[in-house]
Motif scaffolding. Structure first.
Motif, PDB file in Angstrom:
ATOM      1  N   PRO A   1       2.662   5.908 -17.609  1.00 11.38           N
ATOM      2  CA  PRO A   1       3.129   7.229 -17.157  1.00 11.38           C
ATOM      3  C   PRO A   1       4.587   7.274 -16.747  1.00 11.38           C
ATOM      4  O   PRO A   1       5.228   8.317 -16.840  1.00 11.38           O
ATOM      5  CB  PRO A   1       2.211   7.515 -15.956  1.00 11.38           C
ATOM      6  CG  PRO A   1       1.760   6.179 -15.477  1.00 11.38           C
ATOM      7  CD  PRO A   1       1.653   5.340 -16.706  1.00 11.38           C
ATOM      8  N   PHE A   2       5.142   6.140 -16.304  1.00  9.78           N
ATOM      9  CA  PHE A   2       6.512   6.164 -15.801  1.00  9.78           C
ATOM     10  C   PHE A   2       7.559   6.032 -16.905  1.00  9.78           C
ATOM     11  O   PHE A   2       8.753   6.014 -16.629  1.00  9.78           O
ATOM     12  CB  PHE A   2       6.708   5.054 -14.756  1.00  9.78           C
ATOM     13  CG  PHE A   2       5.746   5.158 -13.611  1.00  9.78           C
ATOM     14  CD1 PHE A   2       5.631   6.336 -12.884  1.00  9.78           C
ATOM     15  CD2 PHE A   2       4.912   4.098 -13.277  1.00  9.78           C
ATOM     16  CE1 PHE A   2       4.732   6.453 -11.835  1.00  9.78           C
ATOM     17  CE2 PHE A   2       4.014   4.204 -12.239  1.00  9.78           C
ATOM     18  CZ  PHE A   2       3.914   5.380 -11.513  1.00  9.78           C
TER      19      PHE A   2
ATOM     20  N   GLU B   1       3.115  12.398  -9.884  1.00 14.90           N
ATOM     21  CA  GLU B   1       3.037  13.840  -9.694  1.00 14.90           C
ATOM     22  C   GLU B   1       4.346  14.509 -10.104  1.00 14.90           C
ATOM     23  O   GLU B   1       4.348  15.597 -10.682  1.00 14.90           O
ATOM     24  CB  GLU B   1       2.709  14.156  -8.227  1.00 14.90           C
ATOM     25  CG  GLU B   1       1.331  13.705  -7.772  1.00 14.90           C
ATOM     26  CD  GLU B   1       0.220  14.384  -8.553  1.00 14.90           C
ATOM     27  OE1 GLU B   1       0.355  15.588  -8.853  1.00 14.90           O
ATOM     28  OE2 GLU B   1      -0.777  13.702  -8.870  1.00 14.90           O
ATOM     29  N   ALA B   2       5.464  13.852  -9.806  1.00 15.31           N
ATOM     30  CA  ALA B   2       6.767  14.385 -10.208  1.00 15.31           C
ATOM     31  C   ALA B   2       6.891  14.426 -11.720  1.00 15.31           C
ATOM     32  O   ALA B   2       7.456  15.371 -12.291  1.00 15.31           O
ATOM     33  CB  ALA B   2       7.888  13.534  -9.599  1.00 15.31           C
TER      34      ALA B   2
ATOM     35  N   ARG C   1       0.829  -1.200   0.000  1.00 12.81           N
ATOM     36  CA  ARG C   1       0.000   0.000   0.000  1.00 12.81           C
ATOM     37  C   ARG C   1       0.870   1.258   0.000  1.00 12.81           C
ATOM     38  O   ARG C   1       0.584   2.231  -0.697  1.00 12.81           O
ATOM     39  CB  ARG C   1      -0.913  -0.038   1.231  1.00 12.81           C
ATOM     40  CG  ARG C   1      -1.847   1.148   1.379  1.00 12.81           C
ATOM     41  CD  ARG C   1      -2.791   0.926   2.552  1.00 12.81           C
ATOM     42  NE  ARG C   1      -3.604   2.114   2.788  1.00 12.81           N
ATOM     43  CZ  ARG C   1      -3.239   3.134   3.560  1.00 12.81           C
ATOM     44  NH1 ARG C   1      -2.047   3.092   4.168  1.00 12.81           N
ATOM     45  NH2 ARG C   1      -4.024   4.180   3.720  1.00 12.81           N
ATOM     46  N   ARG C   2       1.963   1.234   0.759  1.00 11.55           N
ATOM     47  CA  ARG C   2       2.868   2.385   0.794  1.00 11.55           C
ATOM     48  C   ARG C   2       3.602   2.564  -0.539  1.00 11.55           C
ATOM     49  O   ARG C   2       3.901   3.680  -0.951  1.00 11.55           O
ATOM     50  CB  ARG C   2       3.871   2.212   1.934  1.00 11.55           C
ATOM     51  CG  ARG C   2       3.213   2.224   3.308  1.00 11.55           C
ATOM     52  CD  ARG C   2       4.146   1.785   4.401  1.00 11.55           C
ATOM     53  NE  ARG C   2       3.383   1.470   5.625  1.00 11.55           N
ATOM     54  CZ  ARG C   2       3.659   0.454   6.428  1.00 11.55           C
ATOM     55  NH1 ARG C   2       4.677  -0.362   6.132  1.00 11.55           N
ATOM     56  NH2 ARG C   2       2.934   0.242   7.501  1.00 11.55           N
ATOM     57  N   ILE C   3       3.896   1.447  -1.194  1.00 12.32           N
ATOM     58  CA  ILE C   3       4.550   1.523  -2.504  1.00 12.32           C
ATOM     59  C   ILE C   3       3.630   2.226  -3.506  1.00 12.32           C
ATOM     60  O   ILE C   3       4.080   3.009  -4.343  1.00 12.32           O
ATOM     61  CB  ILE C   3       4.930   0.115  -3.002  1.00 12.32           C
ATOM     62  CG1 ILE C   3       6.019  -0.475  -2.103  1.00 12.32           C
ATOM     63  CG2 ILE C   3       5.405   0.155  -4.448  1.00 12.32           C
ATOM     64  CD1 ILE C   3       6.383  -1.905  -2.436  1.00 12.32           C
ATOM     65  N   LYS C   4       2.335   1.953  -3.390  1.00 10.12           N
ATOM     66  CA  LYS C   4       1.376   2.649  -4.257  1.00 10.12           C
ATOM     67  C   LYS C   4       1.429   4.151  -4.028  1.00 10.12           C
ATOM     68  O   LYS C   4       1.340   4.945  -4.964  1.00 10.12           O
ATOM     69  CB  LYS C   4      -0.045   2.134  -3.994  1.00 10.12           C
ATOM     70  CG  LYS C   4      -0.323   0.738  -4.539  1.00 10.12           C
ATOM     71  CD  LYS C   4      -1.786   0.379  -4.337  1.00 10.12           C
ATOM     72  CE  LYS C   4      -2.106  -0.973  -4.954  1.00 10.12           C
ATOM     73  NZ  LYS C   4      -3.549  -1.325  -4.797  1.00 10.12           N
TER      74      LYS C   4
ATOM     75  N   LEU D   1       4.055   5.831  -3.114  1.00  8.39           N
ATOM     76  CA  LEU D   1       5.286   6.309  -3.755  1.00  8.39           C
ATOM     77  C   LEU D   1       5.099   6.444  -5.262  1.00  8.39           C
ATOM     78  O   LEU D   1       5.601   7.385  -5.886  1.00  8.39           O
ATOM     79  CB  LEU D   1       6.444   5.350  -3.454  1.00  8.39           C
ATOM     80  CG  LEU D   1       6.893   5.241  -1.995  1.00  8.39           C
ATOM     81  CD1 LEU D   1       8.118   4.333  -1.892  1.00  8.39           C
ATOM     82  CD2 LEU D   1       7.197   6.607  -1.403  1.00  8.39           C
ATOM     83  N   LYS D   2       4.380   5.509  -5.856  1.00 12.57           N
ATOM     84  CA  LYS D   2       4.133   5.574  -7.299  1.00 12.57           C
ATOM     85  C   LYS D   2       3.270   6.777  -7.658  1.00 12.57           C
ATOM     86  O   LYS D   2       3.495   7.429  -8.692  1.00 12.57           O
ATOM     87  CB  LYS D   2       3.467   4.283  -7.787  1.00 12.57           C
ATOM     88  CG  LYS D   2       4.412   3.096  -7.860  1.00 12.57           C
ATOM     89  CD  LYS D   2       3.754   1.910  -8.525  1.00 12.57           C
ATOM     90  CE  LYS D   2       4.745   0.767  -8.712  1.00 12.57           C
ATOM     91  NZ  LYS D   2       4.129  -0.393  -9.398  1.00 12.57           N
ATOM     92  N   LYS D   3       2.304   7.082  -6.801  1.00 11.61           N
ATOM     93  CA  LYS D   3       1.475   8.256  -7.056  1.00 11.61           C
ATOM     94  C   LYS D   3       2.307   9.525  -6.965  1.00 11.61           C
ATOM     95  O   LYS D   3       2.141  10.464  -7.751  1.00 11.61           O
ATOM     96  CB  LYS D   3       0.313   8.305  -6.067  1.00 11.61           C
ATOM     97  CG  LYS D   3      -0.697   9.392  -6.391  1.00 11.61           C
ATOM     98  CD  LYS D   3      -1.935   9.291  -5.530  1.00 11.61           C
ATOM     99  CE  LYS D   3      -2.948  10.373  -5.912  1.00 11.61           C
ATOM    100  NZ  LYS D   3      -4.186  10.299  -5.099  1.00 11.61           N
TER     101      LYS D   3
END
Length: 397
Positions: A249-250, A85-86, A74-77, A79-81
């Motif tokens: 997106p990445f 944004e970046a 869940r925390r990795i998600k 970071l991906k969000k």
């Protein structure tokens, strides 16, 4: 990769066979295995097979991410969000860079207009404008013995004679043709029948799109009146985008060209170098008679650059690989003309820019392998069949 696995499997089977033979002969199992195994692993073929297998495993997922608890995933998600944004901020950065390009383009314009005037003999530069050390002058300053070896009077007379001989030459003949032929990716496009036309090329300009929310640029090729077509300007439009792809997106790494559009060339009768007429014999299946058919086909030419392949809207993802490669090459050429050739045309004319490009390439090659040696096994694009198809004289070079 199947071949690599097969070789590795064969290697294991060979080890088993060696052990079995030595056991049947009554040898001590504890003592006989290591010598056979060591000798086998010294084989280049076995080592190569094992290395290929290891290389394959190196890129395989370890399963670590999948094994993490749900709370960590869940925390990795999150970071991906944040990463997304970046990427959007980075996209805005490049849009502002494009705005700066548009702003500074107007500052370059007067300089490039003067360059065109000198090239086309519209204006003769003044002595002050020509006050720049030549390569010959630099060499004379570096070599203290030059004045002792050459008589200055004779040198001045020779220079005066050369100047008088070229007094009737206007501007800089063949400027843009020479520039293009000095650049490998462009020289490959230029055919013999293109050169008389490119000798009429007077200028190449870049116009940046200043329409809000639109990124892109136009290459403009200005020609003097010639015997081949009636156009005075040939154009190539490139449309760019600077925003992350919603589906991936990445993968965003900055602005990219997404579409290009050429222009119609109004060729004079019999002067179109982009097509050629061929004669083909056809045989009638029933009567057995033959006839000669004249057919018009595409001809290799630099001017095919103004007729790029088109991709129907909404079919970008389903593009044929060959079409995708053609578009990628076209985009690369467009970028190179915009970023390198137009701003530094005189340096590509003299070849000085090519020397800088070569130095850059050599530095990159040293990083690829030790001692700058080429390793064909490490090159994913290496095709051994291409070597067998080369003429003998090419292989010896």
């Amino acid at each position: 990769m199947a071949d690599a696995e097969g070789k590795a499997t064969e290697a294991v089977e060979d080890v088993d066979e060696v052990e079995e033979v030595e056991e049947e002969e009554g040898g001590d199992v504890v003592n006989v295995s290591p010598p056979g195994l060591v000798g086998l692993l010294k084989s280049p073929q076995v080592l190569a097979a094992v290395q290929e297998r290891l290389d394959f495993l190196q890129g395989a997922p370890s399963g670590y991410i999948q094994s993490l608890p749900k709370s960590v995933k869940r925390r990795i998600k999150a970071l991906k969000k944040l990463q997304f944004e970046a990427a959007k901020i980075e996209a805005e950065f490049y849009k502002e860079v494009h705005d700066l390009e548009c702003k500074y383009a107007s500052l370059y314009t007067p300089l490039f207009d003067k360059r065109k005037d000198v090239v086309t003999a519209a204006k003769e530069p003044t002595d002050e404008e020509c006050d720049w050390p030549s390569d010959d002058e630099k060499e004379e300053k570096d070599d203290e013995d030059v004045k002792n070896k050459i008589k200055i009077d004779d040198a001045e007379k020779a220079e005066e004679k050369t100047d008088n001989e070229g007094a009737d030459v206007k501007g800089i003949p063949g400027f843009w043709l020479t520039v293009f032929k000095n650049v490998e990716m462009l020289s490959e496009m230029i055919q013999d029948h293109d050169e008389p036309i490119l000798n009429c090329l007077q200028d190449v300009k870049v116009k940046f799109s200043e329409v809000e929310s639109t990124m892109g640029f136009v290459l403009e090729f200005y020609f003097e009146t010639n015997d081949f077509f009636t156009n005075t300007v040939l154009t190539k439009h490139y449309t760019m985008k600077s925003e992350p792809d919603e589906t991936d997106p990445f993968s965003f790494e900055g602005p990219e060209i997404v579409k290009c559009e050429g222009c119609q060339i109004d060729w004079k009768k019999g002067k179109n170098v982009t097509v050629k007429t061929i004669k083909k014999k056809q045989k009638h299946k029933g009567r057995g008679t033959t006839r000669t058919v004249t057919k018009t086909v595409q001809n290799d030419s630099f001017f095919n650059f103004f007729s790029p392949p088109t991709v129907p809207e909404g079919e970008e993802e389903d593009m044929d690989e060959d079409l995708e490669a053609l578009l990628a090459a076209d985009f690369e050429i467009g970028h190179f003309i915009r970023d390198r050739i137009v701003p530094r045309a005189v340096l590509y004319f003299t070849g000085e820019a090519l020397e800088n490009d070569d130095d850059f390439d050599e530095e990159g090659e040293e990083e690829d392998g030790e001692d700058g040696e080429y390793d064909e096994d490490a090159d994913p694009d290496y095709n051994p069949q291409s070597d067998s198809q080369k003429p003998e004289e090419c292989k010896q070079q």
